[in-house]
Motif scaffolding. Sequence first.
Motif, mmCIF file in Angstrom:
data_model
loop_
_atom_site.group_PDB
_atom_site.id
_atom_site.type_symbol
_atom_site.label_atom_id
_atom_site.label_comp_id
_atom_site.label_asym_id
_atom_site.label_seq_id
_atom_site.Cartn_x
_atom_site.Cartn_y
_atom_site.Cartn_z
ATOM 1 N N CYS A 122 0.835 -1.207 0.000
ATOM 2 C CA CYS A 122 0.000 0.000 0.000
ATOM 3 C C CYS A 122 0.871 1.258 0.000
ATOM 4 O O CYS A 122 0.595 2.222 -0.726
ATOM 5 C CB CYS A 122 -0.921 0.006 1.218
ATOM 6 S SG CYS A 122 -2.200 -1.267 1.213
ATOM 7 N N THR A 126 1.426 4.136 -3.097
ATOM 8 C CA THR A 126 1.215 5.555 -2.830
ATOM 9 C C THR A 126 2.394 6.396 -3.314
ATOM 10 O O THR A 126 2.206 7.430 -3.976
ATOM 11 C CB THR A 126 0.995 5.795 -1.321
ATOM 12 O OG1 THR A 126 -0.085 4.978 -0.863
ATOM 13 C CG2 THR A 126 0.676 7.255 -1.051
ATOM 14 N N VAL A 217 -5.294 0.796 3.828
ATOM 15 C CA VAL A 217 -6.212 0.466 2.735
ATOM 16 C C VAL A 217 -7.000 1.688 2.285
ATOM 17 O O VAL A 217 -7.042 2.020 1.102
ATOM 18 C CB VAL A 217 -7.174 -0.672 3.154
ATOM 19 C CG1 VAL A 217 -8.247 -0.876 2.097
ATOM 20 C CG2 VAL A 217 -6.396 -1.968 3.368
ATOM 21 N N PHE A 221 -5.354 4.803 -0.153
ATOM 22 C CA PHE A 221 -6.123 4.740 -1.402
ATOM 23 C C PHE A 221 -6.656 6.121 -1.771
ATOM 24 O O PHE A 221 -6.612 6.522 -2.937
ATOM 25 C CB PHE A 221 -7.266 3.744 -1.255
ATOM 26 C CG PHE A 221 -8.161 3.663 -2.464
ATOM 27 C CD1 PHE A 221 -7.712 3.076 -3.641
ATOM 28 C CD2 PHE A 221 -9.457 4.186 -2.438
ATOM 29 C CE1 PHE A 221 -8.525 3.002 -4.760
ATOM 30 C CE2 PHE A 221 -10.272 4.111 -3.548
ATOM 31 C CZ PHE A 221 -9.805 3.519 -4.716
ATOM 32 N N VAL A 258 -3.152 -0.598 -9.236
ATOM 33 C CA VAL A 258 -3.892 -0.083 -8.082
ATOM 34 C C VAL A 258 -5.322 -0.614 -8.083
ATOM 35 O O VAL A 258 -5.848 -1.035 -7.041
ATOM 36 C CB VAL A 258 -3.897 1.463 -8.086
ATOM 37 C CG1 VAL A 258 -4.887 2.009 -7.064
ATOM 38 C CG2 VAL A 258 -2.502 1.991 -7.792
ATOM 39 N N SER A 259 -5.953 -0.626 -9.249
ATOM 40 C CA SER A 259 -7.338 -1.104 -9.353
ATOM 41 C C SER A 259 -7.450 -2.574 -8.977
ATOM 42 O O SER A 259 -8.369 -2.977 -8.246
ATOM 43 C CB SER A 259 -7.865 -0.889 -10.776
ATOM 44 O OG SER A 259 -7.818 0.468 -11.126
ATOM 45 N N TYR A 262 -6.332 -2.823 -4.904
ATOM 46 C CA TYR A 262 -7.271 -2.188 -3.991
ATOM 47 C C TYR A 262 -8.705 -2.652 -4.217
ATOM 48 O O TYR A 262 -9.495 -2.709 -3.277
ATOM 49 C CB TYR A 262 -7.183 -0.669 -4.111
ATOM 50 C CG TYR A 262 -6.144 -0.060 -3.207
ATOM 51 C CD1 TYR A 262 -6.394 0.120 -1.863
ATOM 52 C CD2 TYR A 262 -4.902 0.318 -3.703
ATOM 53 C CE1 TYR A 262 -5.440 0.676 -1.027
ATOM 54 C CE2 TYR A 262 -3.937 0.871 -2.880
ATOM 55 C CZ TYR A 262 -4.217 1.042 -1.539
ATOM 56 O OH TYR A 262 -3.272 1.587 -0.708
ATOM 57 N N LEU A 266 -10.491 -3.954 -0.962
ATOM 58 C CA LEU A 266 -11.666 -3.239 -0.457
ATOM 59 C C LEU A 266 -12.888 -4.151 -0.386
ATOM 60 O O LEU A 266 -13.710 -4.030 0.525
ATOM 61 C CB LEU A 266 -11.963 -2.016 -1.341
ATOM 62 C CG LEU A 266 -10.965 -0.857 -1.218
ATOM 63 C CD1 LEU A 266 -11.242 0.207 -2.261
ATOM 64 C CD2 LEU A 266 -11.020 -0.250 0.184
ATOM 65 N N TYR A 288 -5.891 -11.141 -4.532
ATOM 66 C CA TYR A 288 -4.937 -10.049 -4.307
ATOM 67 C C TYR A 288 -3.593 -10.532 -3.774
ATOM 68 O O TYR A 288 -2.606 -9.800 -3.842
ATOM 69 C CB TYR A 288 -5.534 -8.957 -3.398
ATOM 70 C CG TYR A 288 -5.707 -9.293 -1.937
ATOM 71 C CD1 TYR A 288 -4.630 -9.297 -1.064
ATOM 72 C CD2 TYR A 288 -6.969 -9.561 -1.412
ATOM 73 C CE1 TYR A 288 -4.797 -9.572 0.285
ATOM 74 C CE2 TYR A 288 -7.149 -9.843 -0.068
ATOM 75 C CZ TYR A 288 -6.062 -9.843 0.776
ATOM 76 O OH TYR A 288 -6.225 -10.121 2.112
#
Length: 317
Positions: A122, A126, A217, A221, A258-259, A262, A266, A288
């Motif tokens: 994560c 970022t 998370v 995000f 990222v899609s 996350y 999520l 994931y």
Amino acid sequence: MGLFTAHRPMKIPNNSNAITGFILLGFPCPREGQILLFLLFSVVYLLTLMGNGSIICAVRWDQRLHTPMYILLANFSFLEICYVTSTVPNMLANFLSDTKVISFSGCFLQFYFFFSLGSTECFFLTIMAFDRYLAICLPLHYPTRMTGRLCTNLVASCWALGFLWFLIPIIIVSQMSFCGSRIINHFLCDPGPLLALACKRAPVVELVFSTLNAVPVIILFLLIMGSYALVLRAVLKAPSSAGRRKAFSTCGSHLAVVSLFYGSVLVMYGSSVTEQEAGTQKIVTLFYSVVTPLINPVIYSLRNKDMKKALQTFLRI
């Protein structure tokens, strides 16, 4: 379908005190199905190691890729290798095991490394978004702001924060007493099923884990989405369509990764998972933690011309 729905008998001791660890149920199915799953995930694991390893080697040996963006990518690929290694080898051993027992120390080590590496991912996603923001929104200042020293500090911070994030909670959980069957209906030591086996409920510990899961998370995000909102605004203001296409191409790979990551995370932690939904929980976690590290090298190599050239050069050596 019957191959994967029929339960394979396991040798579970009648006396729970005879168990020297936890039992990871994994994916219960007949012996033939276990062998098939073993072969399937062995191939996935090897392809993941090869794909991410190729990116690391390409960045290491191609001087053109010695830039912050690719240095971050190489570290991210190394992280993916570590991430998938924290679960898959033990899962492969369980496919061939009759008891599926994992020791207490092995369970807590897997728990710590899996969630620490997930948190590190994560943080890396970022700072990779931050790097793209600087490159596209502040192109003239990018060389002076994203220096080699800053890049090194950001990489070191990601690894340090990721591995410190769950250190205290995992020490607390490892000191708890566990009762009952000690059966974890998962293929890894997940905090939900693990805390459910504690002799006494620990709502404070559960709250701490929920909070620590939510911060990397959700908050990170939102930071990533904020960075790309600024990038999108800058791209739309670009005077030429060629410039816009190049900017979108540069960010497209990272947005896809990222899609994938996350999106599944999520779904996993953004909704309550009941005992009846344990199968769905396993599939989402599998996506994931195993599938995404396999797909990421493909995404980065297919959408990046410099990376494709470097990989072609490296594979010809």
